[in-house]
Design a protein around this motif. Structure first.
Motif, PDB file in Angstrom:
ATOM      1  N   SER A 229      -3.567   6.537  -4.808  1.00  0.00           N
ATOM      2  CA  SER A 229      -3.332   5.554  -3.746  1.00  0.00           C
ATOM      3  C   SER A 229      -3.562   4.163  -4.314  1.00  0.00           C
ATOM      4  CB  SER A 229      -4.264   5.798  -2.557  1.00  0.00           C
ATOM      5  OG  SER A 229      -3.989   7.055  -1.960  1.00  0.00           O
TER       6      SER A 229
ATOM      7  N   TRP B  32       0.859  -1.182   0.000  1.00  0.00           N
ATOM      8  CA  TRP B  32       0.000   0.000   0.000  1.00  0.00           C
ATOM      9  C   TRP B  32       0.895   1.231   0.000  1.00  0.00           C
ATOM     10  CZ3 TRP B  32      -0.326   4.386   2.877  1.00  0.00           C
ATOM     11  CH2 TRP B  32      -1.411   5.227   2.607  1.00  0.00           C
TER      12      TRP B  32
ATOM     13  N   ASP C 141       1.118   5.693  -1.518  1.00  0.00           N
ATOM     14  CA  ASP C 141       0.552   6.866  -2.187  1.00  0.00           C
ATOM     15  C   ASP C 141       1.615   7.405  -3.136  1.00  0.00           C
ATOM     16  OD1 ASP C 141      -1.846   9.018  -1.758  1.00  0.00           O
ATOM     17  OD2 ASP C 141       0.044  10.044  -2.221  1.00  0.00           O
TER      18      ASP C 141
END
Length: 275
Positions: free
Chosen positions: A196, A123, A125
């Motif tokens: 994201s 994960w 951004d």
């Protein structure tokens, strides 16, 4: 003049000469082109969803005499990218000299398999990556999330893995940059809205050896805990015994002092008066 048939010795030396010449000619593998004025980052995903490698390129719009970025420059960029993805530099293998796909203009980061029982979901951004792009003076970030390839085909579909993004990417395709198959691609400028991205990965199961180690550790910990409790109780018990003994000694000493005082008082009272 008629030429006779070549002898076996002549054929041997001709073959040896041809083989030597072929060995002296270098065989090179051409690098895949990468876009100019662009930081190219390919994130390679295994079939279980875990991030296994980062393959990247740093290309200026007009490189001038220094056509390739220096190893030092590429190492600094690589360390920044590694940090953005939440990885530790001492837990990866960085090749700042050469990219697997883009060769001298890039770098390659191999990422070991995550420890059992530890989730390896990716994960991140894109904003920090866009800031790195701007800091390099480049106009574009080309970000790709790609499955690994085996025998020319993707090992897994990103849709099957459950990849999600705040802004959908474009499927890889076309021959302009000979893109990897099965990728999702985002081409962003430094000022563009960040994206994201999440690629879920299954938590790795424990192996038999892992279970044995964990079990042994738990047993040792419990044993040490019981030992500590027993030692603590023993110390407290001894402390209570000593306290009682001290109190008894104090009481006996006090009683003796009172007895002595009484005897002295009686002695003074019974002593005859002086003449």
């Amino acid at each position: 003049m008629r030429l006779g048939r070549p002898t076996l010795r002549t054929m041997f030396w001709v073959s040896a000469f041809a083989m030597a010449v072929s060995l002296l000619i270098p065989v090179t593998v051409a690098a895949h082109p990468s876009a100019l004025d662009t930081l190219t980052i390919d994130l390679l995903i295994e079939s279980d969803g875990a991030l296994t490698a980062i393959d990247a390129a740093v290309r200026e719009e007009d490189p001038g005499f220094e056509f390739f970025p220096t190893t030092t420059e590429k190492r600094e960029v690589a360390l920044d990218v590694i940090e953005v993805l939440g990885l530790a530099p001492d837990q990866v293998m960085l090749d700042a000299e050469m990219s697997e796909r883009y060769h001298e203009v890039g770098f390659y980061v191999a990422i070991p398999t995550a420890e059992p029982g530890r989730p390896s979901t990716l994960w991140f951004d894109s904003r920090p990556l866009q800031q790195i792009t701007a800091g390099l003076g480049l106009g574009h970030l080309r970000l790709s999330v790609c499955p690994t390839v085996e025998d020319g085909s993707p090992t897994v579909s990103l849709d099957e893995l459950g990849l999600t993004a705040s802004t959908p990417g474009q499927p890889s395709g076309g021959e302009r940059y000979n893109q990897r198959p099965g990728c999702q691609v985002w081409i962003l400028e430094p000022e563009d809205r960040a994206v994201s991205i999440t690629v879920p990965a299954a938590e790795l199961p424990y192996t038999g050896l892992d279970v044995l180690i964990v079990g042994a550790t738990a047993i040792i910990s419990v044993g040490l805990g019981f030992l500590l409790i027993r030692v603590t109780r023993s110390v407290k018990a001894r402390s209570r015994v000593m306290t009682r003994a001290d109190m008894s000694s104090i009481a006996i000493g006090s009683s003796q002092r009172r007895s002595d005082s009484v005897r002295r008082t009686l002695h003074r009272r019974t002593r005859p008066p002086p003449d």
